[in-house]
Structures are given as C-alpha cells and as structure tokens.
Design an enzyme around this catalytic site. Structure first.
Site, PDB file in Angstrom:
ATOM      1  CB  SER A   1      47.052  41.941  44.219  1.00 26.55           C
ATOM      2  OG  SER A   1      45.671  41.781  44.000  1.00 26.55           O
TER       3      SER A   1
ATOM      4  CE1 TYR B   1      46.361  42.144  38.994  1.00 21.76           C
ATOM      5  CE2 TYR B   1      45.303  41.114  40.725  1.00 21.76           C
ATOM      6  CZ  TYR B   1      46.332  42.194  40.184  1.00 21.76           C
ATOM      7  OH  TYR B   1      46.550  42.845  41.036  1.00 21.76           O
TER       8      TYR B   1
END
Length: 274
Positions: free
Chosen positions: A166, A179
């Site tokens: 990501s 995350y």
C-alpha cells in the site's frame, strides 16, 4: 499491431485473500485466469451472516463464487479456506496446490487484516490489535513467501512473487500507524526476497495501491472520501480493483522478465516521487 502479454498460459497461480465480491483479490484471481493461469485461491471462510449486504443479496459465496468465475473462463480453480498467518495452514495450502494442480508459478500475497480498532493514535492502540494486523499482513506474507519460495527454488524453473502492499507503507498517516508499519514491512520483505531469490530466476515485486473502491471502504463516510480524493489524487478518482489486477498480471508475465525488487505505486498520481 498488438502486444499481448505472454508466458502465463498453463501456469499455476496462488492468490490469497480472494473471496470478497468487491475486492482486489477477486480481480487478481480472475484476471490471472483470463491470462491463462489455473488458480488456487484462498479466503477465511466467512459465514454468510458476516458478509456485506450486497454479497448476501447477490447470493455471493466467497471463494466458491470466484472459483466459479474462473472455471467459466475455462481454467481450473481450487478454493481453499486458509489462515495465512498460521504456518500449518500455509503448509497444507502448499500440499493442496501440489496435489490438485501439480506446480506453482505465481504467488500473489493479497490477504490483509480487516479495518478494526488498530485505526487510531498509536499510543491508544491495544497490543492485541497491533499483533492482529502484523500477524496477517506481515507474518502471513512471510510464511507464504517462505513456503512457496522454497517450492519455486526446488522446482528450478523461476517464478514470480507479487506482494500487495500500500502507499500507506510509504507515506504513513495519522490514525493508520499499525497498518502503515505492516505494509512498510511487506515492502522490505519484497526487497530482500528479490535479492535472495533472483539467482534462481524468481522475481519478487510489490504493488502499492492508493485509495481503491473496494468493500473495505464501506464503513467510511462517502463524502469524506470524495473530498479526500479530490484534494489528493491528481487523476481525480479512486482506483478500481481490476486496475491493480492488470498491473499484477503484467508483473507475472514474460514482458516483466527484467522487473524485480520494485514497489510500484498504483494510486492515481498521489505519490509522485517515491
């Protein structure tokens, strides 16, 4: 003149986290099948009552529905319920892949922890929530790459590993520290694996999506995201899951034969330097 991607016909791909109807994983599995791969696809085995309303209304049956899509394309599909953070589950997945399809050529590590209580200031995050995200996102990627990477080395015919990271792993952000740390770790694993496995003809890359229109955004306020997209994404829209899948198929193909160790942003121009 057209330049079709080559090198995937008759190959076997393993795609984790592929069961949701509106997901990157579903499109990864289907587009690899469309390019010629037979596919082993994994999911967590969500009970029907835990599925989003649109999946329930559509009669969506998680990885079994994706497997049906793949079979409709004329390719073989093997759906497997698997917890990628569990070493025994991963070993069994490898055994099933061998038994059902005889080989593996492409691994796509897409499984990721669902949005939860980890989203908040780091000093307020419970250790259990931190461990959950790292266990699935980072440990899961490691276990899969370890088991299937060894398989590729032993077969001696090269291969491709694609890790779904990501842009959060590059830019971080307030309230997304756990995350982001897990995805930064995935990028580091990608770099090391590429250096270690290159001698065996195995290429390892990561894709780093930005804001992508999947069911993972359903719990967020739509107007807030629209404002964010307009302010931060030069192309002016969220990405579509199939656009991530197209890049993965390219990385798995012969046309990417000299691409390894990369962490590509697919984000509509949000990160223009890294």
């Amino acid at each position: 003149m057209t330049y079709p991607l080559t090198g995937l016909d008759g190959k076997v791909a393993v795609v984790t986290g592929a069961g949701r109807m509106r997901s990157i994983g579903r499109h990864l599995a289907v587009e690899l099948a469309r390019a010629g791969c037979d596919v082993v696809l994994t999911g967590t085995g969500r009970a029907p009552e835990r599925r989003p309303a649109d999946e329930q209304e559509a009669g969506w049956n998680d990885i079994d529905s994706v497997a049906d899509e793949i079979r409709a394309l004329g390719r073989r599909a093997v759906p497997v319920v698997c917890d990628v953070s569990d070493a025994d589950h991963v070993d069994q997945l490898l055994a099933t892949t061998r038994a059902e399809l005889g080989r593996v050529d492409v691994l796509v590590n897409n499984a990721a922890a669902s949005r939860g209580n980890d989203r908040g200031p780091l000093i307020d995050v419970d250790v259990e929530d931190f461990d959950r995200v790292l266990r699935i996102n980072l440990r899961g990627t490691f276990l899969m790459a370890k088991a299937f990477g060894r398989e590729l080395v032993e077969r001696g015919e090269g291969g491709s590993i694609i890790n779904i990271s990501s842009i959060g792993g590059k830019q971080s952000g307030v309230g997304t520290g756990v995350y982001s740390a897990s995805k930064a770790g995935v990028q580091s694993l990608t770099s090391t694996l590429a250096k270690e496995l290159g001698q065996y003809g195995i290429r390892v890359n990561a894709l780093c999506p930005g804001v992508t229109a999947t069911s993972r955004l359903d719990d967020l306020d739509a107007s807030t995201w629209e404002t964010y997209v307009r302010a931060n994404i030069p192309l002016g829209r969220a990405g579509q899951p199939i656009e991530i899948a197209h890049a993965a198929v390219f990385l798995a193909s012969d046309q990417a034969a000299w691409v390894s160790g990369q962490c590509w942003n697919i984000d509509g121009g949000q990160l223009t330097i890294r």
